[in-house]
Design an enzyme around this catalytic site. Structure first.
Site, PDB file in Angstrom:
ATOM      1  N   ARG A 103       0.839  -1.192   0.000  1.00 31.57           N
ATOM      2  CA  ARG A 103       0.000   0.000   0.000  1.00 31.57           C
ATOM      3  C   ARG A 103       0.879   1.248   0.000  1.00 31.57           C
ATOM      4  O   ARG A 103       1.971   1.267   0.561  1.00 31.57           O
ATOM      5  CB  ARG A 103      -0.873  -0.017   1.267  1.00 31.57           C
ATOM      6  CG  ARG A 103      -1.886   1.110   1.415  1.00 31.57           C
ATOM      7  CD  ARG A 103      -3.022   0.970   0.451  1.00 31.57           C
ATOM      8  NE  ARG A 103      -4.178   1.770   0.861  1.00 31.57           N
ATOM      9  CZ  ARG A 103      -5.085   2.226   0.007  1.00 31.57           C
ATOM     10  NH1 ARG A 103      -4.976   1.969  -1.278  1.00 31.57           N
ATOM     11  NH2 ARG A 103      -6.114   2.928   0.443  1.00 31.57           N
ATOM     12  N   THR A 376      -9.804   0.458  -9.654  1.00 31.68           N
ATOM     13  CA  THR A 376      -8.941  -0.605  -9.144  1.00 31.68           C
ATOM     14  C   THR A 376      -8.998  -1.826 -10.077  1.00 31.68           C
ATOM     15  O   THR A 376      -9.766  -1.853 -11.040  1.00 31.68           O
ATOM     16  CB  THR A 376      -9.314  -0.957  -7.681  1.00 31.68           C
ATOM     17  OG1 THR A 376      -9.271   0.238  -6.911  1.00 31.68           O
ATOM     18  CG2 THR A 376      -8.379  -1.958  -7.062  1.00 31.68           C
ATOM     19  N   THR A 394      -4.138  -0.855  -7.330  1.00 38.42           N
ATOM     20  CA  THR A 394      -4.923   0.335  -7.659  1.00 38.42           C
ATOM     21  C   THR A 394      -4.065   1.586  -7.783  1.00 38.42           C
ATOM     22  O   THR A 394      -2.941   1.636  -7.279  1.00 38.42           O
ATOM     23  CB  THR A 394      -5.997   0.561  -6.562  1.00 38.42           C
ATOM     24  OG1 THR A 394      -6.881   1.601  -6.966  1.00 38.42           O
ATOM     25  CG2 THR A 394      -5.352   0.929  -5.234  1.00 38.42           C
ATOM     26  N   ASN A 396      -6.235   4.213  -7.214  1.00 32.51           N
ATOM     27  CA  ASN A 396      -7.403   4.828  -6.591  1.00 32.51           C
ATOM     28  C   ASN A 396      -8.422   5.248  -7.647  1.00 32.51           C
ATOM     29  O   ASN A 396      -9.016   4.385  -8.269  1.00 32.51           O
ATOM     30  CB  ASN A 396      -7.025   5.987  -5.670  1.00 32.51           C
ATOM     31  CG  ASN A 396      -8.128   6.296  -4.665  1.00 32.51           C
ATOM     32  OD1 ASN A 396      -8.872   5.418  -4.244  1.00 32.51           O
ATOM     33  ND2 ASN A 396      -8.258   7.550  -4.272  1.00 32.51           N
ATOM     34  N   ASP A 418      -7.846   8.553   0.192  1.00 34.09           N
ATOM     35  CA  ASP A 418      -8.365   7.437   0.976  1.00 34.09           C
ATOM     36  C   ASP A 418      -8.192   7.651   2.479  1.00 34.09           C
ATOM     37  O   ASP A 418      -8.713   6.871   3.281  1.00 34.09           O
ATOM     38  CB  ASP A 418      -7.693   6.129   0.561  1.00 34.09           C
ATOM     39  CG  ASP A 418      -8.487   5.397  -0.514  1.00 34.09           C
ATOM     40  OD1 ASP A 418      -9.512   5.937  -0.960  1.00 34.09           O
ATOM     41  OD2 ASP A 418      -8.074   4.298  -0.905  1.00 34.09           O
ATOM     42  N   SER A 447      -8.057   0.993   3.253  1.00 40.09           N
ATOM     43  CA  SER A 447      -8.452   0.515   1.929  1.00 40.09           C
ATOM     44  C   SER A 447      -9.609  -0.453   2.047  1.00 40.09           C
ATOM     45  O   SER A 447      -9.810  -1.085   3.082  1.00 40.09           O
ATOM     46  CB  SER A 447      -7.263  -0.189   1.261  1.00 40.09           C
ATOM     47  OG  SER A 447      -7.663  -0.849   0.073  1.00 40.09           O
ATOM     48  N   SER A 448     -10.358  -0.593   0.943  1.00 39.92           N
ATOM     49  CA  SER A 448     -11.412  -1.611   0.871  1.00 39.92           C
ATOM     50  C   SER A 448     -10.965  -2.848   0.102  1.00 39.92           C
ATOM     51  O   SER A 448     -11.739  -3.806  -0.020  1.00 39.92           O
ATOM     52  CB  SER A 448     -12.663  -1.026   0.194  1.00 39.92           C
ATOM     53  OG  SER A 448     -13.232  -0.005   0.972  1.00 39.92           O
ATOM     54  N   GLY A 467     -13.775  -1.916  -7.243  1.00 39.10           N
ATOM     55  CA  GLY A 467     -15.104  -1.381  -6.996  1.00 39.10           C
ATOM     56  C   GLY A 467     -15.230  -0.438  -5.835  1.00 39.10           C
ATOM     57  O   GLY A 467     -16.331  -0.224  -5.321  1.00 39.10           O
ATOM     58  N   GLY A 468     -14.112   0.156  -5.355  1.00 33.82           N
ATOM     59  CA  GLY A 468     -14.226   1.128  -4.279  1.00 33.82           C
ATOM     60  C   GLY A 468     -14.858   0.530  -3.039  1.00 33.82           C
ATOM     61  O   GLY A 468     -14.549  -0.593  -2.634  1.00 33.82           O
TER      62      GLY A 468
END
Length: 574
Positions: A103, A376, A394, A396, A418, A447-448, A467-468
């Site tokens: 990340r 992403t 990603t 973002n 984010d 993050s998701s 997909g956020g």
């Protein structure tokens, strides 16, 4: 203040193993390798590396690097990602899983109020467009780490397909065209980005062959010098100078100090299956576990489809509420992982669910939100030796911050958005957060992204999606399809719906619900919004551990772009 977290997470892993999934006496290795990715050119790059004797992790490097070239709207060297690895046990040892956190990190000069004006209001676009929005990329370091620690081939061999594509040309597709149109004006503000993606100032037509020699050279530097080829020396100085000229705050020390982190994956059990998934700074694994823990108190197979949807939504609502309040980078804040995953805590949340009525989100204390947008990318791989990898990566938002440094070949991320730019204020994905996810020097944003393995009942699956904020609920529904006996393809194709606590609405893809189900849900008090478009791009591979059969499922929503494929004999090395 930095807090040690890895030991805490290990303790949580032990606490979670309440009812281990049933062991299998004989595991038949995969008869084929399988790859599912969001772009056929990337899948082919991975198959090429497998055929050359690489393992799943070498193939992952190839697929990741190729996706950064051919799907630049979704990921790339200017961004980051999470890598979940499955390694089969040797000489009777049990399999093990590893989570690689690549990340992005906030620059050292970042601070809590950097995107606010003098009156404390959020400055429009400051955290989404342009150089100031960029965190320090992690994907280049992640690729080097994955190759050196777990691959069989030299990094140069795994990067070779993407280097060749960049030099000889890649095909600009329908997805590229659709996504680029939405960011054309912002990309045009950056001369280097415009040179990459807007030849003659126009969006290329699908089928156009594009070349990117700068991207090839960047990969060659990684192959020749490892992470130092990107994070130190002349290349790092060029990156920093370009970012600072564009109004950013990077330093050479920010790049030199970047490191990937290996973390213990989150592990929990549900209905005889073991789920291995992403720990913080992902919110996905904790949210998945919370939802499944809530649902474990119901005999779902005895309920109607509408009742199951209702319970899914109520569990989603509560998991997303807790996401907003508690989650952040575990290296900086004390995330209450044990509490959030405790089955007694889930029982308390379950006690507040009414089978006959929706719970208004305003009755669950928290803060407001707004809708999200999908970006992403994800890919899943299993090789003939039983190695597997699920990677979500990603930049973002679409095309990241739409800013590129001349001579690099890629756009940078806007991952700073984010963070909780202002606690209580939603980001571009509609997600809100509290102080735990506030901006701080060197911190990783929440993050998701939710790469996940499902293991049990003689089956193995690797799953994930872009997909956020909807990533978590898409993975949830895909896992439920697999647990109910579905295939890799049916899990990827399953119709989707979503609730994220705020706004208090059930979003649904076209055709996800029947007219009768919508009416029944609304009678329970849910507000249902049937969207005009679909979302997500799920990539799934499955391995039947009793027969060795494998399957690759690539989301039907982009079936002309993505590719799931198996390869007879590939990567079956001894």
């Amino acid at each position: 203040m930095r807090l040690p977290s890895r030991g805490v997470v290990r303790i949580v892993m032990l606490l979670l193993v309440v009812a281990p999934a049933a062991a299998q006496d004989v595991v038949v290795p995969p008869r084929q390798a399988a790859i599912a990715s969001a772009n056929a050119q990337a899948t082919d790059a991975g198959l090429e590396v497998l055929a050359a004797g690489g393992n799943a992790f070498d193939a992952a490097v190839a697929v990741s690097a190729a996706l950064g070239l051919v799907e630049p709207e979704s990921s790339g060297l200017g961004g980051g990602g999470f890598m979940l690895l499955h390694l089969p046990g040797e000489d009777g040892a049990p399999p093990r899983q590893v989570f690689i956190d690549a990340r992005e990190r906030a620059p050292a000069a970042a601070h809590r109020d950097m995107y606010l004006d003098a009156e404390g209001r959020v400055r429009p676009e400051a955290s989404t467009n342009g150089a100031l929005a960029a965190a320090i990329p992690g994907l280049p370091a992640g690729l080097v780490h994955l190759s050196e620690r777990y691959g069989r081939l030299p990094l140069s061999a795994s990067l070779a397909p993407a280097i060749r594509l960049a030099r000889e040309g890649w095909t600009f597709g329908s997805k590229n065209h659709a996504m680029l149109g939405a960011r054309r004006e912002v990309l045009a503000r950056s001369p280097a980005a415009a040179a990459l993606f807007l030849p003659d100032g126009q969006v290329p037509e699908a089928g156009t062959v594009l070349r990117n020699p700068d991207y090839a050279r960047t990969l060659e530097l990684l192959a020749e010098h490892g992470a130092d080829g990107f994070y130190r020396g002349d290349y790092a100085r060029r990156l920093v100078a370009g970012v600072r000229a564009g109004g950013g705050i990077w330093s050479e020390e920010d790049l030199a100090d970047y490191r990937v982190v290996e973390r213990e994956p989150l592990v929990f059990d549900y209905r005889g299956y073991r789920l291995v998934t992403a720990p913080p700074p992902s919110s996905g694994g904790i949210a998945l576990a919370a939802i499944f823990n809530i649902l474990s108190g119901y005999a779902l197979d005895t309920l109607s489809d509408t009742a199951r949807i209702h319970l899914n939504v109520e569990a989603m609502r509560r998991a997303y509420r807790d996401r907003a309040l508690y989650l952040g980078d575990p290296d900086f804040v004390q995330v209450p992982v044990a509490m959030l995953l405790d089955r007694n805590y889930a029982a308390g949340l379950r006690a507040g669910i009414n089978l006959e009525r929706a719970t208004p989100s305003e009755l669950l204390p928290g803060i407001e939100s707004r809708p999200e947008r999908p970006e992403t990318t994800h890919f899943s791989i299993v090789d003939g030796h039983g190695n597997a990898v699920a990677v979500t990566q990603t930049v973002n938002l679409t095309f990241g911050n739409a800013f590129a440094v001349e001579g690099t070949g890629f756009v940078l991320n806007n991952q700073m958005d984010d963070f909780s730019v202002k606690p209580g204020t939603p980001n571009a994905f509609g997600l809100i957060g509290a102080e735990a996810n506030a901006i701080e020097s060197g911190k990783r944003p929440l993050s998701s992204m939710t790469p996940t393995f499902l293991i049990g009942e003689g089956r193995f699956a690797a799953i994930g999606t872009p997909g956020g904020s909807r990533i978590i609920t898409m993975v949830l529904l895909g896992l439920q399809d697999l647990i109910d006996g579905g295939s890799a393809q049916s899990a990827a194709d399953r119709p989707r719906y979503h609730h994220q606590y705020q706004p208090d609405v059930v979003s649904a893809e076209p055709g996800a619900f029947t007219a009768g189900q919508v009416a029944a849900l609304e009678a329970l008090g849910h507000r249902v919004s049937e969207r005009e478009s679909t979302w997500g791009n799920m990539q799934v591979v499955t391995w039947d551990q009793a027969t060795g059969e494998v399957e690759a499922g690539s989301d039907v929503r982009w079936k002309s772009v993505g590719k799931g494929a198996t390869s007879e004999g590939a990567a079956i090395y001894r």
